[in-house]
Design a protein around this motif. Structure first.
Motif, PDB file in Angstrom:
ATOM      1  N   ARG A  14     -14.829  -6.268   2.991  1.00 43.40           N
ATOM      2  CA  ARG A  14     -15.045  -6.658   1.600  1.00 43.40           C
ATOM      3  C   ARG A  14     -13.822  -7.426   1.115  1.00 43.40           C
ATOM      4  N   ILE A  15     -14.052  -8.623   0.579  1.00 48.10           N
ATOM      5  CA  ILE A  15     -12.957  -9.507   0.196  1.00 48.10           C
ATOM      6  C   ILE A  15     -13.158  -9.996  -1.229  1.00 48.10           C
ATOM      7  N   GLU A  16     -12.134  -9.824  -2.052  1.00 50.81           N
ATOM      8  CA  GLU A  16     -12.111 -10.427  -3.375  1.00 50.81           C
ATOM      9  C   GLU A  16     -11.518 -11.821  -3.215  1.00 50.81           C
ATOM     10  N   LEU A  17     -12.316 -12.847  -3.515  1.00 48.13           N
ATOM     11  CA  LEU A  17     -11.829 -14.211  -3.351  1.00 48.13           C
ATOM     12  C   LEU A  17     -10.596 -14.460  -4.208  1.00 48.13           C
ATOM     13  N   GLY A  18     -10.507 -13.755  -5.338  1.00 48.99           N
ATOM     14  CA  GLY A  18      -9.357 -13.915  -6.211  1.00 48.99           C
ATOM     15  C   GLY A  18      -8.057 -13.515  -5.549  1.00 48.99           C
ATOM     16  N   MET A  31       0.826  -1.207   0.000  1.00 51.44           N
ATOM     17  CA  MET A  31       0.000   0.000   0.000  1.00 51.44           C
ATOM     18  C   MET A  31       0.863   1.261   0.000  1.00 51.44           C
ATOM     19  N   LEU A  32       1.971   1.237   0.739  1.00 55.58           N
ATOM     20  CA  LEU A  32       2.863   2.386   0.746  1.00 55.58           C
ATOM     21  C   LEU A  32       3.492   2.597  -0.629  1.00 55.58           C
ATOM     22  N   ALA A  33       3.908   1.498  -1.257  1.00 53.29           N
ATOM     23  CA  ALA A  33       4.521   1.621  -2.585  1.00 53.29           C
ATOM     24  C   ALA A  33       3.499   2.083  -3.614  1.00 53.29           C
ATOM     25  N   ASP A  34       2.247   1.601  -3.491  1.00 50.00           N
ATOM     26  CA  ASP A  34       1.223   1.929  -4.477  1.00 50.00           C
ATOM     27  C   ASP A  34       0.716   3.360  -4.314  1.00 50.00           C
ATOM     28  N   SER A  78     -10.042  -4.903  -0.943  1.00 51.98           N
ATOM     29  CA  SER A  78      -9.510  -6.129  -1.542  1.00 51.98           C
ATOM     30  C   SER A  78      -9.617  -6.068  -3.057  1.00 51.98           C
ATOM     31  N   GLY A  79      -8.610  -6.605  -3.744  1.00 49.39           N
ATOM     32  CA  GLY A  79      -8.586  -6.576  -5.211  1.00 49.39           C
ATOM     33  C   GLY A  79      -8.557  -7.961  -5.815  1.00 49.39           C
ATOM     34  N   SER A  80      -9.249  -8.172  -6.917  1.00 44.52           N
ATOM     35  CA  SER A  80      -9.350  -9.484  -7.546  1.00 44.52           C
ATOM     36  C   SER A  80      -8.048  -9.922  -8.197  1.00 44.52           C
ATOM     37  N   THR A  81      -7.106  -9.003  -8.424  1.00 45.65           N
ATOM     38  CA  THR A  81      -5.846  -9.342  -9.077  1.00 45.65           C
ATOM     39  C   THR A  81      -4.822  -9.897  -8.105  1.00 45.65           C
ATOM     40  N   GLY A  82      -5.145  -9.961  -6.830  1.00 49.63           N
ATOM     41  CA  GLY A  82      -4.193 -10.445  -5.845  1.00 49.63           C
ATOM     42  C   GLY A  82      -3.606  -9.353  -4.994  1.00 49.63           C
ATOM     43  N   GLN A  83      -3.889  -8.089  -5.310  1.00 44.09           N
ATOM     44  CA  GLN A  83      -3.402  -6.965  -4.528  1.00 44.09           C
ATOM     45  C   GLN A  83      -4.560  -6.012  -4.254  1.00 44.09           C
ATOM     46  N   PRO A  84      -4.530  -5.336  -3.083  1.00 43.92           N
ATOM     47  CA  PRO A  84      -5.604  -4.374  -2.784  1.00 43.92           C
ATOM     48  C   PRO A  84      -5.563  -3.184  -3.732  1.00 43.92           C
ATOM     49  N   LYS A  85      -6.703  -2.514  -3.856  1.00 47.26           N
ATOM     50  CA  LYS A  85      -6.794  -1.347  -4.738  1.00 47.26           C
ATOM     51  C   LYS A  85      -7.243  -0.136  -3.923  1.00 47.26           C
ATOM     52  N   GLY A  86      -6.691   1.029  -4.268  1.00 48.46           N
ATOM     53  CA  GLY A  86      -6.980   2.246  -3.524  1.00 48.46           C
ATOM     54  C   GLY A  86      -8.136   3.015  -4.130  1.00 48.46           C
ATOM     55  N   VAL A  87      -9.165   3.295  -3.329  1.00 47.59           N
ATOM     56  CA  VAL A  87     -10.326   4.061  -3.773  1.00 47.59           C
ATOM     57  C   VAL A  87     -10.119   5.526  -3.390  1.00 47.59           C
ATOM     58  N   MET A  88     -10.206   6.419  -4.378  1.00 47.19           N
ATOM     59  CA  MET A  88      -9.966   7.850  -4.164  1.00 47.19           C
ATOM     60  C   MET A  88     -11.299   8.579  -3.958  1.00 47.19           C
ATOM     61  N   SER A  93      -5.000 -16.054  -5.218  1.00 47.34           N
ATOM     62  CA  SER A  93      -3.696 -15.710  -5.785  1.00 47.34           C
ATOM     63  C   SER A  93      -2.581 -15.951  -4.781  1.00 47.34           C
ATOM     64  N   GLN A  94      -2.820 -15.613  -3.527  1.00 42.97           N
ATOM     65  CA  GLN A  94      -1.809 -15.834  -2.500  1.00 42.97           C
ATOM     66  C   GLN A  94      -1.573 -17.325  -2.262  1.00 42.97           C
ATOM     67  N   LEU A  95      -2.650 -18.116  -2.243  1.00 43.07           N
ATOM     68  CA  LEU A  95      -2.501 -19.554  -2.014  1.00 43.07           C
ATOM     69  C   LEU A  95      -1.741 -20.230  -3.154  1.00 43.07           C
ATOM     70  N   LEU A  96      -1.945 -19.763  -4.376  1.00 50.73           N
ATOM     71  CA  LEU A  96      -1.267 -20.372  -5.525  1.00 50.73           C
ATOM     72  C   LEU A  96       0.238 -20.124  -5.511  1.00 50.73           C
TER      73      LEU A  96
END
Length: 690
Positions: free
Chosen positions: A480-484, A157-160, A218-228, A488-491
């Motif tokens: 709120r959780i994106e199952l994806g 999150m800090l990097a993003d 939570s983000g479906s791509t495997g990383q959280p997304k920032g809402v502005m 992604s983390q488990l894979l």
């Protein structure tokens, strides 16, 4: 099929109108467009094609002021009134304003300019609100980070978010050291800020369309997304909730801040401060203990409480509605679905007003509200707030008739700007107008619509009934959780070939994440190993309660994984230990409480509560039941410290023995395991008589 859905429950005139329109559309298509797909035929009469299904309750409310300008006006109007309270610390509006000004000037001195972002990394406390207000006064947007999250997630999150600075405390800052930050870290508890000016910073360029905050979901791509989210969206939320909720709660003075700052429900603190109300922060240890929270409400005279349905269930079990317990005047419940059982219980409350609020982060916390009363009917999410537009659409983007399920699309002045650094995703989820929904076109203006992925139907009374999701996004305990993202983390584990994560509701009122996976490894990973791996990257609600190794996948007729055919997880999949049965009455009683709360058929004396799928909110239920069963005070922390049946039962017995007179101690020295619950209670009764 749509016509059949529509006609159910409608009067004869409306049924005739729907069939007439459907037949007219069919006749036109047969004559002019014989190749037109049947499912695209229009069945809505012209009069019902738009207005009944687009709700804009909207007198245009003023939203062009900034949060800081509104707050500063309150600080001038009532400088000496309490603004923030936590435990033994209180700040008046004037004190909060002055301390935020000092920090804002310090932020400026570091080179932060309006429009940039500043991260806030701190535990709950008065300093947290000072930091948020100071960032806004500096013209920047705050990015809340929760110290309870894994370091790797915080690092992403800090990097993003690329903040220009990070605000922290001496206690929390050491957690940031491993992240090799290249931006300055400002300590909130550093006394040198007091040397800065106490006057309001002058930000001539700051407008209501400046960014106020970025909250990660939570983000479906495997990383959280920032809402502005911009200032004007928060102002409109403030005005909307005052009109639809607080207008029914006259005399409200003290309102809780229960949610974490990294959860969008915390934004409601501005609704209270801008209205001149006092925000009472709930300490973290109190949030996790229903009895302690009810006592905190009493001691601090909290008029309005905000909570999730899971937390509310714990409060109800602890006696929220009992006549002898302290209670707030009103409770706002949001973040997840209220069960029908809880809804009926709230309908019968003569002492507390309950409001069910719904809304995604992308629409600034709350989009609709339902005031729960005896005549409220079935569970619903109510009506839109004054400047929120609600549309229901089918999969082709067309309006659906009243009573038919459609996706919720939201518009109006509360919409977020979009996703930070993700224009493609913003274009996919936000659309300029109804026609652009299917084309995934982005638009910066106020007429955009956000595709929530939530399903609902419009009821006859004009309220909306929530019907779940149309994708793989779920809510667990209000998060709120994106199952994806979990998949992604488990894979990333070398021993996992394929994985499916789903939310199961096998136990009434308790949805849980369950991970199903296949493995060709000689030694497939164990549940405890997978749980430990995920806990280092994901927040606690995102870690599944069970991990089920599948020999093969159940398949649907078209060859896809049949999610409905996935098995109910057993105790083994929840990382159970050696399943030696409980010994003695105390262990048996503890094990039975765990079984009831966790919905498990059998629990051994060495099993660990949190490895069996327990979490902070189910722990509340366990503590409440233990207190009732044994009549001893058990802090929430004791369940974390004594996490097995054996150690918790021994601790409970120790607490019981502490209440017994010395003359009875000698005959108990032969051992705890042989002591029956009846003997203990008999001794306690004698002690009470003394």
């Amino acid at each position: 099929g749509t016509v059949v859905q529509v006609v159910q429950g409608l009067d004869a005139a409306r049924i005739a109108a729907y069939f007439a329109q459907a037949l007219e559309s069919l006749a036109h298509a047969l004559e002019k467009q014989p190749q037109q797909p049947v499912h695209t035929l229009e069945i809505l009469p012209a009069a019902e094609r738009e207005t009944p299904f687009v709700t804009d309750a909207a007198p245009q409310l003023m939203g062009e002021r900034t949060i800081t300008a509104c707050f500063e006006a309150v600080a001038v109007r009532q400088p000496d009134q309490a603004a923030v309270v936590m435990a033994g610390q209180t700040l008046s509006f004037d004190q909060l304003n002055r301390r935020a000004n000092q920090l804002a000037h310090a932020i400026h001195a570091m080179g932060v300019i309006p429009g940039e972002r500043v991260a806030i990394f701190s535990a709950r406390g008065v300093e947290l609100l000072i930091a948020v207000l100071a960032v806004l006064k500096a013209g920047a947007a705050y990015v809340p980070l929760d110290p309870a999250h894994p370091v790797s997630r915080i690092g992403y999150m800090l990097a993003d978010s690329t903040p220009s600075a990070v605000l922290s405390t001496a206690a929390a800052a050491p957690l940031l050291q491993s992240l090799a930050l290249t931006v300055p870290v400002v300590l909130l508890d550093d006394a040198t800020h007091a040397s800065q000016a106490e006057c309001n910073p002058q930000q001539e360029s700051l407008t209501s369309h400046n960014l106020a905050y970025v909250i990660y979901t939570s983000g479906s791509t495997g990383q959280p997304k920032g809402v502005m989210v911009e200032h004007h969206s928060v102002i409109r939320l403030w005005q909307g909730l005052n009109a639809e909720v607080f207008a029914h709660c006259p005399g409200v003075d003290r309102v809780s801040m229960n949610a974490s700052l990294s959860f969008d429900a915390s934004v409601q603190m501005w609704i209270q401060l801008l209205s001149g109300r006092c925000v009472v922060l709930i300490p973290q240890e109190v949030r996790l203990d229903a009895d302690a929270l009810l006592s905190y409400i009493d001691v601090h005279a909290i008029d309005v409480l905000d909570c999730t349905p899971a937390q509310l269930d714990g409060l109800l079990e602890a006696g929220l509605l009992d006549g002898h317990r302290a209670h707030p005047d009103a409770v706002l419940v949001g973040g997840d679905v209220l069960t029908a059982t809880t809804w009926r219980q709230l309908q019968q409350s003569p002492r507390v007003q309950f409001f069910n609020v719904y809304g995604p982060t992308e629409c600034t916390v709350d989009a609709t509200v339902a005031r729960i009363r005896a005549d409220s009917g079935r569970p619903n999410i109510g009506h839109p707030l004054p400047q929120v537009k609600v549309c229901l659409r089918d999969r082709l983007g067309r309006p659906v008739p009243r009573g038919v399920t459609g996706e919720i699309l939201l518009g109006g002045g509360q919409l977020a700007r979009g996703y930070l650094g993700q224009p493609t995703l913003t274009a996919e989820r936000f659309a300029e107008d109804l026609a652009a929904v299917g084309a995934h076109q982005a638009a910066p203006g106020p007429e955009r619509l956000y595709r929530t992925g939530d399903l609902a139907r419009l009821l006859e009374d004009g309220s909306y009934e929530y019907l779940g999701r149309n994708d793989h996004q779920v809510k667990i305990r209000g998060v709120r959780i994106e199952l994806g993202e979990v998949e992604s983390q488990l894979l990333l584990h070398p021993g996992i070939d394929q994985v499916v994560v789903t939310a199961r509701g096998d136990y009434p009122g308790d949805r849980r994440l369950v991970a199903y996976f296949t493995s060709t490894a000689a030694a497939p990973p164990l549940a405890a190993e997978l749980r430990e791996m995920l806990a280092s990257h994901l927040s606690e609600p995102m870690v599944p309660s069970a991990f089920v190794l599948m020999p093969h996948w159940p398949l649907s007729p078209n060859g896809k994984i049949d999610r409905k055919g996935l098995p109910v997880p057993n105790t083994e999949s929840m990382s159970a230990r050696c399943n030696e049965p409980p010994r003695g009455d105390a262990e048996t009683a503890v094990a039975q409480i765990w079984q009831d709360v966790l919905g498990l058929p059998q629990i051994g004396r060495y099993d660990r509560f949190f490895e069996l799928g327990g979490h902070s909110l189910s722990a509340i239920q366990v503590v409440v039941r233990l207190r009732r069963k044994f009549d001893v005070e058990i802090p929430m922390a004791d369940l974390f410290a004594h996490s097995t049946v054996e150690t918790l039962a021994r601790h409970v017995v120790d607490l019981l023995m502490a209440k017994i007179g010395e003359e009875d101690m000698a005959r108990l020295s032969d051992g705890l395991d042989d002591l029956s619950e009846a003997e203990l209670l008999d001794l306690l009764e004698k002690e009470d008589q003394r």
